[in-house]
Design a protein around this motif. Structure first.
Motif, PDB file in Angstrom:
ATOM      1  N   HIS A  13      24.710 -12.689 -92.561  1.00 58.39           N
ATOM      2  CA  HIS A  13      24.572 -11.336 -91.901  1.00 58.39           C
ATOM      3  C   HIS A  13      24.595 -10.270 -93.120  1.00 58.39           C
ATOM      4  O   HIS A  13      23.614  -9.542 -93.162  1.00 58.39           O
ATOM      5  N   VAL A  17      21.292  -7.920 -94.329  1.00 55.05           N
ATOM      6  CA  VAL A  17      21.193  -6.331 -94.041  1.00 55.05           C
ATOM      7  C   VAL A  17      21.182  -5.631 -95.525  1.00 55.05           C
ATOM      8  O   VAL A  17      20.921  -4.502 -95.622  1.00 55.05           O
ATOM      9  N   TRP A  88      29.931  -3.256 -85.465  1.00 60.63           N
ATOM     10  CA  TRP A  88      28.448  -3.326 -85.936  1.00 60.63           C
ATOM     11  C   TRP A  88      28.072  -4.645 -85.915  1.00 60.63           C
ATOM     12  O   TRP A  88      27.082  -5.106 -85.668  1.00 60.63           O
ATOM     13  N   ASN A  89      28.895  -5.394 -86.539  1.00 60.49           N
ATOM     14  CA  ASN A  89      28.605  -6.747 -87.075  1.00 60.49           C
ATOM     15  C   ASN A  89      28.746  -7.516 -85.965  1.00 60.49           C
ATOM     16  O   ASN A  89      28.191  -8.664 -85.809  1.00 60.49           O
ATOM     17  N   GLU A  93      21.541  -6.191 -82.210  1.00 64.02           N
ATOM     18  CA  GLU A  93      20.172  -5.731 -83.000  1.00 64.02           C
ATOM     19  C   GLU A  93      20.478  -4.149 -83.526  1.00 64.02           C
ATOM     20  O   GLU A  93      20.201  -3.643 -84.478  1.00 64.02           O
ATOM     21  N   GLU A  96      22.742  -3.641 -86.257  1.00 57.02           N
ATOM     22  CA  GLU A  96      22.246  -4.201 -87.443  1.00 57.02           C
ATOM     23  C   GLU A  96      21.202  -3.053 -88.029  1.00 57.02           C
ATOM     24  O   GLU A  96      21.368  -2.964 -89.337  1.00 57.02           O
ATOM     25  N   GLU A  99      23.248  -0.574 -89.716  1.00 61.98           N
ATOM     26  CA  GLU A  99      23.933  -1.086 -91.103  1.00 61.98           C
ATOM     27  C   GLU A  99      22.889  -1.158 -92.171  1.00 61.98           C
ATOM     28  O   GLU A  99      23.414  -0.738 -93.244  1.00 61.98           O
ATOM     29  N   LYS A 100      21.867  -1.289 -91.844  1.00 61.78           N
ATOM     30  CA  LYS A 100      20.725  -1.459 -92.755  1.00 61.78           C
ATOM     31  C   LYS A 100      20.636  -0.196 -93.324  1.00 61.78           C
ATOM     32  O   LYS A 100      20.244  -0.023 -94.482  1.00 61.78           O
TER      33      LYS A 100
END
Length: 130
Positions: A13, A17, A88-89, A93, A96, A99-100
């Motif tokens: 993961h 990201v 968030w983890n 989607e 994610e 996060e990105k």
């Protein structure tokens, strides 16, 4: 101090990201992972928590809007890094993408810093007999 170990899913993961820029280097650090640009770490994995190094303004924005966590060992978190919300983890989607976005901000910020100078190798001195 107990160092949490990320699972293989956590590591996968984390890598997913990270920006795809060729300047990004992901490498192991104390059983976890760190992401570097120009020799400076911009994101890290500590157990299942992703931490990012942001500008003061971006860090204040993130910490005011989200339930961030300290990044690193509980008794000694890493200064200058903010742990992204752990939910968030696990949520999906849409998270994610968030996060990105924050990892990309960390990358852009740290990429603008001066490159880290490599440490000079230690020179061993010959031992003298007394």
């Amino acid at each position: 101090m107990q160092m949490p170990k990320p699972s293989e899913a956590d590591k996968e993961h984390f890598r997913s990201v990270m920006p795809t820029d060729p300047g990004v280097v992901v490498k192991p650090m104390f059983g976890n992972l760190g992401a570097f640009v120009n020799g400076n770490m911009f994101a890290g994995l500590f157990g299942s928590t992703i931490g990012v190094r942001l500008s003061e303004a971006d860090r204040a924005e993130l910490e005011a809007a989200e339930r961030t966590v300290p990044f690193g060992p509980e008794e000694r978190p890493m200064g200058g890094y903010t742990g992204l919300p752990e939910v968030w983890n696990a949520e999906g989607e849409g998270d994610e993408a968030r996060e990105k976005a924050w990892v990309a901000k960390a990358y852009a910020y740290v990429a603008g810093l001066p490159p880290k100078e490599p440490k000079a190798p230690k020179v061993s001195r010959p031992r003298t007999k007394k």
